[in-house]
Design a protein around this motif. Structure first.
Motif, PDB file in Angstrom:
ATOM      1  N   TYR A 193       0.809  -1.217   0.000  1.00 11.99           N
ATOM      2  CA  TYR A 193       0.000   0.000   0.000  1.00 11.99           C
ATOM      3  C   TYR A 193       0.845   1.271   0.000  1.00 11.99           C
ATOM      4  O   TYR A 193       0.353   2.334  -0.385  1.00 11.99           O
ATOM      5  CB  TYR A 193      -1.003  -0.034   1.155  1.00 11.99           C
ATOM      6  N   THR A 194       2.115   1.165   0.373  1.00  7.18           N
ATOM      7  CA  THR A 194       3.031   2.277   0.105  1.00  7.18           C
ATOM      8  C   THR A 194       3.121   2.476  -1.406  1.00  7.18           C
ATOM      9  O   THR A 194       3.028   3.601  -1.915  1.00  7.18           O
ATOM     10  CB  THR A 194       4.426   1.984   0.681  1.00  7.18           C
ATOM     11  N   LEU A 195       3.280   1.372  -2.119  1.00  2.59           N
ATOM     12  CA  LEU A 195       3.339   1.426  -3.585  1.00  2.59           C
ATOM     13  C   LEU A 195       2.014   1.889  -4.183  1.00  2.59           C
ATOM     14  O   LEU A 195       1.990   2.673  -5.140  1.00  2.59           O
ATOM     15  CB  LEU A 195       3.727   0.056  -4.133  1.00  2.59           C
ATOM     16  N   ALA A 196       0.904   1.432  -3.607  1.00  4.72           N
ATOM     17  CA  ALA A 196      -0.415   1.859  -4.112  1.00  4.72           C
ATOM     18  C   ALA A 196      -0.570   3.369  -3.995  1.00  4.72           C
ATOM     19  O   ALA A 196      -1.089   4.026  -4.911  1.00  4.72           O
ATOM     20  CB  ALA A 196      -1.518   1.137  -3.344  1.00  4.72           C
ATOM     21  N   GLY A 197      -0.131   3.943  -2.879  1.00  5.19           N
ATOM     22  CA  GLY A 197      -0.196   5.392  -2.719  1.00  5.19           C
ATOM     23  C   GLY A 197       0.671   6.108  -3.732  1.00  5.19           C
ATOM     24  O   GLY A 197       0.291   7.173  -4.268  1.00  5.19           O
ATOM     25  N   MET A 198       1.832   5.540  -4.032  1.00  6.66           N
ATOM     26  CA  MET A 198       2.713   6.127  -5.047  1.00  6.66           C
ATOM     27  C   MET A 198       2.070   6.063  -6.426  1.00  6.66           C
ATOM     28  O   MET A 198       2.213   6.994  -7.236  1.00  6.66           O
ATOM     29  CB  MET A 198       4.057   5.392  -5.038  1.00  6.66           C
ATOM     30  N   ILE A 199       1.344   4.987  -6.705  1.00  9.20           N
ATOM     31  CA  ILE A 199       0.671   4.861  -8.003  1.00  9.20           C
ATOM     32  C   ILE A 199      -0.470   5.864  -8.111  1.00  9.20           C
ATOM     33  O   ILE A 199      -0.687   6.467  -9.175  1.00  9.20           O
ATOM     34  CB  ILE A 199       0.184   3.415  -8.218  1.00  9.20           C
ATOM     35  N   VAL A 200      -1.210   6.075  -7.021  1.00  3.11           N
ATOM     36  CA  VAL A 200      -2.252   7.108  -7.034  1.00  3.11           C
ATOM     37  C   VAL A 200      -1.662   8.435  -7.476  1.00  3.11           C
ATOM     38  O   VAL A 200      -2.218   9.143  -8.333  1.00  3.11           O
ATOM     39  CB  VAL A 200      -2.909   7.251  -5.643  1.00  3.11           C
ATOM     40  N   GLU A 201      -0.523   8.789  -6.912  1.00  4.13           N
ATOM     41  CA  GLU A 201       0.103  10.073  -7.258  1.00  4.13           C
ATOM     42  C   GLU A 201       0.551  10.101  -8.717  1.00  4.13           C
ATOM     43  O   GLU A 201       0.373  11.106  -9.413  1.00  4.13           O
ATOM     44  CB  GLU A 201       1.291  10.342  -6.340  1.00  4.13           C
ATOM     45  N   LEU A 222     -16.839  13.937   5.940  1.00  4.24           N
ATOM     46  CA  LEU A 222     -16.155  13.237   7.033  1.00  4.24           C
ATOM     47  C   LEU A 222     -15.300  14.241   7.813  1.00  4.24           C
ATOM     48  O   LEU A 222     -14.083  14.320   7.666  1.00  4.24           O
ATOM     49  CB  LEU A 222     -15.298  12.100   6.477  1.00  4.24           C
ATOM     50  N   TYR A 223     -15.961  15.006   8.674  1.00  5.20           N
ATOM     51  CA  TYR A 223     -15.307  16.144   9.316  1.00  5.20           C
ATOM     52  C   TYR A 223     -14.296  15.728  10.385  1.00  5.20           C
ATOM     53  O   TYR A 223     -13.452  16.531  10.781  1.00  5.20           O
ATOM     54  CB  TYR A 223     -16.367  17.067   9.914  1.00  5.20           C
ATOM     55  N   ALA A 224     -14.364  14.487  10.850  1.00  4.42           N
ATOM     56  CA  ALA A 224     -13.400  14.014  11.850  1.00  4.42           C
ATOM     57  C   ALA A 224     -12.230  13.287  11.209  1.00  4.42           C
ATOM     58  O   ALA A 224     -11.352  12.799  11.915  1.00  4.42           O
ATOM     59  CB  ALA A 224     -14.095  13.090  12.854  1.00  4.42           C
ATOM     60  N   THR A 225     -12.205  13.240   9.884  1.00  2.00           N
ATOM     61  CA  THR A 225     -11.213  12.444   9.162  1.00  2.00           C
ATOM     62  C   THR A 225     -10.146  13.329   8.542  1.00  2.00           C
ATOM     63  O   THR A 225     -10.464  14.352   7.920  1.00  2.00           O
ATOM     64  CB  THR A 225     -11.901  11.611   8.069  1.00  2.00           C
ATOM     65  N   SER A 226      -8.885  12.930   8.722  1.00  2.00           N
ATOM     66  CA  SER A 226      -7.782  13.674   8.131  1.00  2.00           C
ATOM     67  C   SER A 226      -6.704  12.706   7.681  1.00  2.00           C
ATOM     68  O   SER A 226      -6.653  11.552   8.115  1.00  2.00           O
ATOM     69  CB  SER A 226      -7.203  14.686   9.129  1.00  2.00           C
ATOM     70  N   VAL A 227      -5.854  13.193   6.790  1.00  2.00           N
ATOM     71  CA  VAL A 227      -4.772  12.372   6.253  1.00  2.00           C
ATOM     72  C   VAL A 227      -3.456  13.114   6.493  1.00  2.00           C
ATOM     73  O   VAL A 227      -2.951  13.799   5.611  1.00  2.00           O
ATOM     74  CB  VAL A 227      -4.962  12.084   4.744  1.00  2.00           C
ATOM     75  N   PRO A 228      -2.901  12.997   7.684  1.00  2.00           N
ATOM     76  CA  PRO A 228      -1.683  13.749   7.991  1.00  2.00           C
ATOM     77  C   PRO A 228      -0.484  13.219   7.222  1.00  2.00           C
ATOM     78  O   PRO A 228      -0.393  12.026   6.936  1.00  2.00           O
ATOM     79  CB  PRO A 228      -1.515  13.541   9.494  1.00  2.00           C
ATOM     80  N   ARG A 229       0.408  14.130   6.889  1.00  2.00           N
ATOM     81  CA  ARG A 229       1.654  13.723   6.228  1.00  2.00           C
ATOM     82  C   ARG A 229       2.738  13.463   7.272  1.00  2.00           C
ATOM     83  O   ARG A 229       3.187  12.339   7.430  1.00  2.00           O
ATOM     84  CB  ARG A 229       2.080  14.805   5.237  1.00  2.00           C
ATOM     85  N   GLY A 267       2.316   6.155   6.395  1.00  2.00           N
ATOM     86  CA  GLY A 267       1.970   6.666   5.075  1.00  2.00           C
ATOM     87  C   GLY A 267       0.670   6.104   4.534  1.00  2.00           C
ATOM     88  O   GLY A 267      -0.317   5.947   5.256  1.00  2.00           O
ATOM     89  N   SER A 268       0.666   5.754   3.252  1.00  2.03           N
ATOM     90  CA  SER A 268      -0.560   5.270   2.616  1.00  2.03           C
ATOM     91  C   SER A 268      -0.928   3.863   3.045  1.00  2.03           C
ATOM     92  O   SER A 268      -1.963   3.327   2.634  1.00  2.03           O
ATOM     93  CB  SER A 268      -0.446   5.337   1.089  1.00  2.03           C
ATOM     94  N   ALA A 269      -0.112   3.245   3.897  1.00  3.72           N
ATOM     95  CA  ALA A 269      -0.472   1.952   4.485  1.00  3.72           C
ATOM     96  C   ALA A 269      -1.199   2.110   5.805  1.00  3.72           C
ATOM     97  O   ALA A 269      -1.793   1.147   6.296  1.00  3.72           O
ATOM     98  CB  ALA A 269       0.781   1.103   4.710  1.00  3.72           C
ATOM     99  N   GLY A 270      -1.163   3.334   6.416  1.00  8.16           N
ATOM    100  CA  GLY A 270      -1.805   3.404   7.728  1.00  8.16           C
ATOM    101  C   GLY A 270      -1.740   4.709   8.481  1.00  8.16           C
ATOM    102  O   GLY A 270      -1.773   4.713   9.702  1.00  8.16           O
ATOM    103  N   ALA A 271      -1.687   5.865   7.814  1.00  5.87           N
ATOM    104  CA  ALA A 271      -1.449   7.128   8.514  1.00  5.87           C
ATOM    105  C   ALA A 271      -2.704   7.876   8.940  1.00  5.87           C
ATOM    106  O   ALA A 271      -2.609   8.835   9.705  1.00  5.87           O
ATOM    107  CB  ALA A 271      -0.604   8.058   7.632  1.00  5.87           C
ATOM    108  N   MET A 272      -3.885   7.481   8.499  1.00  9.33           N
ATOM    109  CA  MET A 272      -5.057   8.330   8.651  1.00  9.33           C
ATOM    110  C   MET A 272      -5.582   8.423  10.083  1.00  9.33           C
ATOM    111  O   MET A 272      -5.325   7.563  10.926  1.00  9.33           O
ATOM    112  CB  MET A 272      -6.180   7.853   7.729  1.00  9.33           C
TER     113      MET A 272
END
Length: 377
Positions: A193-201, A222-229, A267-272
């Motif tokens: 899913y790190t790779l999946a996130g890279m493919i999305v980009e 989804l006001y309680a949801t965020s995707v921090p870097r 990251g895109s495997a579990g950061a949310m």
């Protein structure tokens, strides 16, 4: 995310004679509350959860959100959702497929040339689909001994603010040999899913964080949801998160506050970050056909078998199939990250949803909560 992926999910095989119809009817939540309480008795500092069904919204809490002050868990807590991030990422990729911008059978090397190579890894032989259903054979960077030590032992306290790039995380995985030939087995790998996130980009021209925000978070409100870097603090309201910081935790080990951490290690495997109400809304919308066309939702629900994971019997594309003992099936995902263990599931029609969180990562039977909600008698 978690150090050992699905192995963190406790097995549950308790018998029940409740019929599927009764389970789906959402009759009461007393056993669900009892299961949250049992997790606290088992050592989890606190638990919070919410059920959305045809009849009502139920919330339940147990234990404390702050061991220093004794403040209780809140029904509206935000928390780190770990690997539930994978369902969001998979949904974005399936939306891109529905738009004709990529094909699930595209090879990884088409989008990320030269990224998956070394020690037997070969991105020319691995498809995007195999990333999403964990049949790629790619080694999980979270299983690397050095990464495990920095992230899941007391060395975490020295490294909690370290920043990782996706390329660095993939590079860690490439130091190891594949687990099997592409398509020849199944093994949960955060590298997929790190790779999946890279493919999305690469496909969209925008980061996976921005695409999740634009395509899912904003449309669903989804006001309680965020995707921090890389931001290490938690949004309010939230509780503290605790860990024993041990690969073999014992109840007598010291308890550490691990609330602040740099989520780029996931990251895109579990950061949310999200909350129970938002997770119910997301999984309900997903299974209810509001986020994907019928063909893409069918592909998402096409599973490969999973064994030894308790109620989890199959893994689709970023989506787990759970089968409680009374015969009803539910769909969703689990998510573990330092100090936080969460689950979110819903019925196939999206009309009976459960999401909950433990703010400790070493105890508590999360699958028992699912069993209690969907097999209440």
């Amino acid at each position: 995310m978690g150090a050992v992926g699905l192995a963190a999910a406790a097995a549950l095989t308790a018998a029940s004679f409740t019929s599927p119809a009764a389970a789906d009817a959402g009759v009461g939540h007393a056993r669900t509350q009892e299961a949250l309480d049992a997790a606290v008795k088992d050592g989890v500092p606190g638990a919070t959860g919410q059920v959305d069904d045809r009849y009502s919204i139920w919330t339940g809490t147990s234990g404390v959100g702050d061991l220093k002050t004794g403040a209780p868990r809140s029904a509206v807590d935000r928390y780190r959702i770990g690997s539930m991030t994978k369902t969001f990422v998979a949904t974005v990729l399936l939306q891109l497929e529905a738009e004709g911008r990529l094909d699930l059978d595209d090879k990884v090397d088409k989008w990320l040339p030269g990224v998956v190579e070394g020690n037997g890894h070969d991105g020319r032989r691995i498809s995007v689909r195999q990333l999403l259903n964990h049949t790629s054979g790619i080694f999980s960077y979270t299983a690397d001994p050095d990464f495990l030590e920095r992230g899941f032992t007391e060395k975490f306290l020295e490294h909690r603010y370290d920043t990782y790039t996706p390329a660095q995380l993939v590079g860690i995985a490439m130091r190891h040999e594949p687990l099997f030939e592409p398509g020849a087995g199944w093994s949960y790998s955060n590298t997929n899913y790190t790779l999946a996130g890279m493919i999305v980009e690469k496909v969209s021209g925008h980061s996976y964080e921005d695409e999740i925000g634009r395509r899912i978070v904003k449309p669903l409100g989804l006001y309680a949801t965020s995707v921090p870097r890389t931001a290490s603090s938690m949004p309010k309201p939230s509780s503290r998160a605790y860990s024993k910081l041990s690969l073999a935790p014992k109840p007598t080990d010291p308890t550490h506050d691990v609330t602040e951490l740099n989520p780029s290690a996931a990251g895109s495997a579990g950061a949310m970050v999200s909350g129970s109400g938002d997770l119910n809304r997301f999984y309900s919308a997903l299974l209810g056909g509001k986020l994907l066309p019928a063909q893409q939702l069918k592909e998402m629900k096409t599973t490969v078998p999973v064994s030894g994971a308790g109620l989890i019997t199959g893994y689709g594309l970023g989506l787990m199939k759970f089968e409680p003992s009374c015969g009803v099936s539910v769909w969703g995902h689990g998510g573990n990250i330092q100090g936080s263990a969460s689950q979110a599931v819903t019925t196939p029609d999206g009309k009976h949803s459960l999401a909950f969180n433990f703010n400790g990562d070493w105890a508590g039977n999360s699958q028992a909560v699912i069993e209690a909600e969907y097999c209440p008698e």
